[in-house]
Design a protein around this motif. Sequence first.
Motif, mmCIF file in Angstrom:
data_model
loop_
_atom_site.group_PDB
_atom_site.id
_atom_site.type_symbol
_atom_site.label_atom_id
_atom_site.label_comp_id
_atom_site.label_asym_id
_atom_site.label_seq_id
_atom_site.Cartn_x
_atom_site.Cartn_y
_atom_site.Cartn_z
ATOM 1 N N LEU A 1 9.314 13.817 -12.123
ATOM 2 C CA LEU A 1 8.214 13.202 -11.366
ATOM 3 C C LEU A 1 7.538 12.095 -12.179
ATOM 4 C CD1 LEU A 1 6.594 16.343 -9.689
ATOM 5 C CD2 LEU A 1 8.022 14.592 -8.622
ATOM 6 N N ASP A 2 7.413 12.305 -13.486
ATOM 7 C CA ASP A 2 6.824 11.259 -14.335
ATOM 8 C C ASP A 2 7.695 9.991 -14.317
ATOM 9 O OD1 ASP A 2 4.701 12.838 -14.982
ATOM 10 O OD2 ASP A 2 5.549 13.551 -16.882
ATOM 11 N N ALA A 3 9.027 10.181 -14.349
ATOM 12 C CA ALA A 3 9.920 9.021 -14.304
ATOM 13 C C ALA A 3 9.794 8.281 -12.975
ATOM 14 C CB ALA A 3 11.363 9.477 -14.532
ATOM 15 N N GLN A 4 9.697 9.019 -11.870
ATOM 16 C CA GLN A 4 9.512 8.379 -10.575
ATOM 17 C C GLN A 4 8.182 7.620 -10.514
ATOM 18 O OE1 GLN A 4 10.162 10.981 -7.198
ATOM 19 N NE2 GLN A 4 11.797 12.086 -8.246
ATOM 20 N N ALA B 1 1.129 10.856 -4.138
ATOM 21 C CA ALA B 1 1.909 12.053 -3.819
ATOM 22 C C ALA B 1 2.614 12.586 -5.066
ATOM 23 C CB ALA B 1 2.925 11.729 -2.725
ATOM 24 N N LEU B 2 3.177 11.701 -5.883
ATOM 25 C CA LEU B 2 3.851 12.155 -7.101
ATOM 26 C C LEU B 2 2.865 12.799 -8.074
ATOM 27 C CD1 LEU B 2 6.331 9.203 -7.752
ATOM 28 C CD2 LEU B 2 6.872 11.505 -6.936
ATOM 29 N N ARG B 3 1.690 12.252 -8.171
ATOM 30 C CA ARG B 3 0.699 12.838 -9.074
ATOM 31 C C ARG B 3 0.268 14.222 -8.593
ATOM 32 N NH1 ARG B 3 -2.890 7.290 -9.837
ATOM 33 N NH2 ARG B 3 -1.486 6.314 -11.380
ATOM 34 N N ALA B 4 0.141 14.372 -7.262
ATOM 35 C CA ALA B 4 -0.218 15.697 -6.731
ATOM 36 C C ALA B 4 0.886 16.713 -7.010
ATOM 37 C CB ALA B 4 -0.484 15.597 -5.231
ATOM 38 N N GLN B 5 2.140 16.330 -6.829
ATOM 39 C CA GLN B 5 3.255 17.232 -7.133
ATOM 40 C C GLN B 5 3.282 17.581 -8.619
ATOM 41 O OE1 GLN B 5 7.041 15.863 -5.591
ATOM 42 N NE2 GLN B 5 6.050 14.931 -3.814
ATOM 43 N N GLN C 1 0.812 -1.210 0.000
ATOM 44 C CA GLN C 1 0.000 0.000 0.000
ATOM 45 C C GLN C 1 0.850 1.267 0.000
ATOM 46 O OE1 GLN C 1 -2.758 -0.255 3.261
ATOM 47 N NE2 GLN C 1 -4.041 -1.791 2.229
ATOM 48 N N LYS C 2 2.093 1.181 0.463
ATOM 49 C CA LYS C 2 2.947 2.366 0.466
ATOM 50 C C LYS C 2 3.192 2.862 -0.955
ATOM 51 C CE LYS C 2 6.429 0.554 2.599
ATOM 52 N NZ LYS C 2 5.890 -0.825 2.798
#
Length: 336
Positions: free
Chosen positions: A142-145, A89-93, A81-82
Amino acid sequence: MRATTAFLCLLLAAAAPLASQAETLRLSLQPVTDWKAVFGRVEARDRLPARARLGGTLVELTVSEGDIVTAGQVLGQIEDQKLTFQLSALRAQTEALQAQLANAETELKRGEELLARGVTTAQHLDALRTQVDVLKGQIAALDAQAQVITQQEAEGAVLAPAAGRVLDVPVAQGAVIQPGEEVALLGGGGIFLRLSIPERHADALHEGDAIRIETTAGTAEGRLEKVYPLIENGRVLADVAVHGLPDRFFDARVLVRLPLARRETLLVPETALVARAGLDFVAVQDGETTTFRAVVPGERHEDKGAIQVEILSGLQPGDLIVTDPASLPVAVVGHD
């Protein structure tokens, strides 16, 4: 009353015309193989564990012991779930940076119009372009992460490394799994018999030798495929390839007979033996006379579908025997 000692001796039997009608065989030494009975284990050629690539909770398990699977088949699903929270969080950023990027692009467009009218400077316009490029780079990072986390989530599927049968499932649904932990053990690549033989017989083993195997379905024949050079605990390991060996049970023990030596002996057809008064006789023809001679039979050997019996004593090379003496009369003489 005196004690009576009875013994069975060689007898003169039938008349010459009757003996001449019987089929005869001239005895000679023939090579035979000494076989040693050992037990072999049915094993899979490859034992491959299906391991978890992701740590988390095993939320789905689709196989159990004995199932047949194909290569790449999904055996279970692991969730962490993490990873879902990290992806959110990445999508929000990313959304926040995209809003900043839209504003920076608007400022850049306005700066280009002002520069065309001579109201602003080129240095200010370069700063606006740099800001736009920085925001685009941050969004790409962020997309790569996010792609890395998405790939990690996809690795939650436990895949079968090869086609075969599930031998063991050491975990249960709902268990917490660590990366690299075994979820299922598969047996694939075909099956063979593994033998463990005392080292004193190691020199008698040669790759390619014919091996007799006794299964529940009858007698089969295999080939000694590999003899391992490492001797452990005084025993040699060897693999036997067998066509049509049942693979329902692995590690099942099967009786195997190994060829360990060659020797010469006298063999007679099984039909040449006549049992009388608890002894075995063979009819030996000498000219026009047929004599029944007591013999000690040994091991039976199969040769091209016919049963041959080894004679330990009572006959010698060159004797002419009757192969089917059942119709010849036999008498027993006793002496006090």
